[in-house]
Design an enzyme around this catalytic site. Structure first.
Site, PDB file in Angstrom:
ATOM      1  N   HIS B  55       0.852  -1.189   0.000  1.00  0.00           N
ATOM      2  CA  HIS B  55       0.000   0.000   0.000  1.00  0.00           C
ATOM      3  C   HIS B  55       0.892   1.244   0.000  1.00  0.00           C
ATOM      4  O   HIS B  55       2.065   1.186   0.393  1.00  0.00           O
ATOM      5  CB  HIS B  55      -0.909   0.003   1.233  1.00  0.00           C
ATOM      6  CG  HIS B  55      -2.054  -0.952   1.138  1.00  0.00           C
ATOM      7  ND1 HIS B  55      -3.219  -0.816   1.856  1.00  0.00           N
ATOM      8  CD2 HIS B  55      -2.229  -2.064   0.371  1.00  0.00           C
ATOM      9  CE1 HIS B  55      -4.058  -1.799   1.565  1.00  0.00           C
ATOM     10  NE2 HIS B  55      -3.481  -2.573   0.668  1.00  0.00           N
ATOM     11  N   GLU B  57       1.111   3.913   1.882  1.00  0.00           N
ATOM     12  CA  GLU B  57       1.725   4.336   3.147  1.00  0.00           C
ATOM     13  C   GLU B  57       2.870   3.415   3.552  1.00  0.00           C
ATOM     14  O   GLU B  57       3.903   3.868   4.054  1.00  0.00           O
ATOM     15  CB  GLU B  57       0.683   4.357   4.276  1.00  0.00           C
ATOM     16  CG  GLU B  57      -0.476   5.341   4.055  1.00  0.00           C
ATOM     17  CD  GLU B  57      -1.671   4.686   3.389  1.00  0.00           C
ATOM     18  OE1 GLU B  57      -1.486   3.791   2.535  1.00  0.00           O
ATOM     19  OE2 GLU B  57      -2.806   5.060   3.736  1.00  0.00           O
ATOM     20  N   CYS B  85      -5.888   2.258   5.848  1.00  0.00           N
ATOM     21  CA  CYS B  85      -6.542   1.008   6.238  1.00  0.00           C
ATOM     22  C   CYS B  85      -5.895   0.533   7.541  1.00  0.00           C
ATOM     23  O   CYS B  85      -4.874   1.069   7.965  1.00  0.00           O
ATOM     24  CB  CYS B  85      -6.401  -0.032   5.131  1.00  0.00           C
ATOM     25  SG  CYS B  85      -4.775  -0.840   5.077  1.00  0.00           S
ATOM     26  N   CYS B  88      -2.153  -0.160   7.309  1.00  0.00           N
ATOM     27  CA  CYS B  88      -1.316   1.042   7.188  1.00  0.00           C
ATOM     28  C   CYS B  88      -1.353   1.885   8.453  1.00  0.00           C
ATOM     29  O   CYS B  88      -0.342   2.453   8.861  1.00  0.00           O
ATOM     30  CB  CYS B  88      -1.757   1.858   5.979  1.00  0.00           C
ATOM     31  SG  CYS B  88      -1.386   1.003   4.428  1.00  0.00           S
TER      32      CYS B  88
END
Lengths: 158, 158
Positions: B55, B57, B85, B88
């Site tokens: 992801h 991040e 999420c 993250c």
């Protein structure tokens, strides 16, 4: 007790112990199993590699996905020496294995001063009540990415 | 509105849009800032790299830590095009930046069929009520790793 599950958990715990003995990182290990065989192993490597995301489960998931050449762990099981922290539990949900087994609990981790329990508590709070300064801004502007995504012919869902 | 914060969020959103246009991954971007400068950028690369943990991040955090040669983002700020999420957000807590800013919300992500909201809901449930089969076993055996950790002369806390 599920005999094969206990064998795989034993291996995850063995990795956790080995990791402490080598001084490479925290007391955590994990394995990913498919069709009754271990396809990936992970040990906590945060301090050793200067990577706060290098928890045992994250490493094992990344390796298992590389082995399977897939971003999904369909048909796999994950065994962790300890209850996954929110980061790792989130990663497990994104990887979508069939089953998760773990041994130690997040209270055990907390008793060793790991932040797992603190992070779970923070997540359950409204953003403005968290200890970490958190602010939402420009929500509308962010819509451009979502709008383009919804119409993109290149989109690959995950 | 904080002018510098809005500029960094704009860059995170720009990365999200660019990522959709290139077809490399989901509509998400993030940057890490230290002393008023961007030191790392991330775009979602899940499908492109077969890595469910890739992801925006996570990628930005790993890169920023490599730049700083540290497993902590002390004195840094993280800007994400969307509310992180659970994976993250957990990674952000482990990295310990000073501040988090985000633009889109988890409801926006859910409206695009991303699992963020689902994962938040699952985490809030007792383990035995979750959709993901989850089982704890052998908690006592896992204690060995924690006991060794508590006494280890090689221990480096994180």
């Amino acid at each position: 007790m599920d005999q094969s599950a206990s064998g795989f958990l034993k291996e995850a715990i063995r990795l956790a112990v080995e990791n402490v003995e080598s001084g490479n990182g925290g007391p955590f290990g994990a394995v990913v199993v498919k069709d009754g065989k271990i396809i990936a192993r992970g040990m906590n490597q945060v301090t050793h590699t200067n990577d706060p995301t290098a928890h045992a489960e994250i490493i094992a998931i990344r390796e298992a996905c590389a082995v399977l050449n897939s971003f999904q762990l369909t048909g796999c099981e994950i065994y962790s020496s300890c209850e996954p922290c929110p980061m790792c539990l989130g990663a497990i949900y994104w990887a979508r294995p069939d089953k998760l087994y773990y041994a130690g609990s997040k209270e055990d981790a907390a008793s060793m001063h790991f932040d797992d329990q603190f992070i779970y508590e923070e997540m359950a709070l409204p953003v403005e009540q968290r200890k970490l300064f958190t602010r939402q801004m420009m929500r509308e502007e962010a819509g451009e990415a979502f709008q383009k995504w919804s119409k993109s012919p290149l989109k690959k869902e995950y």
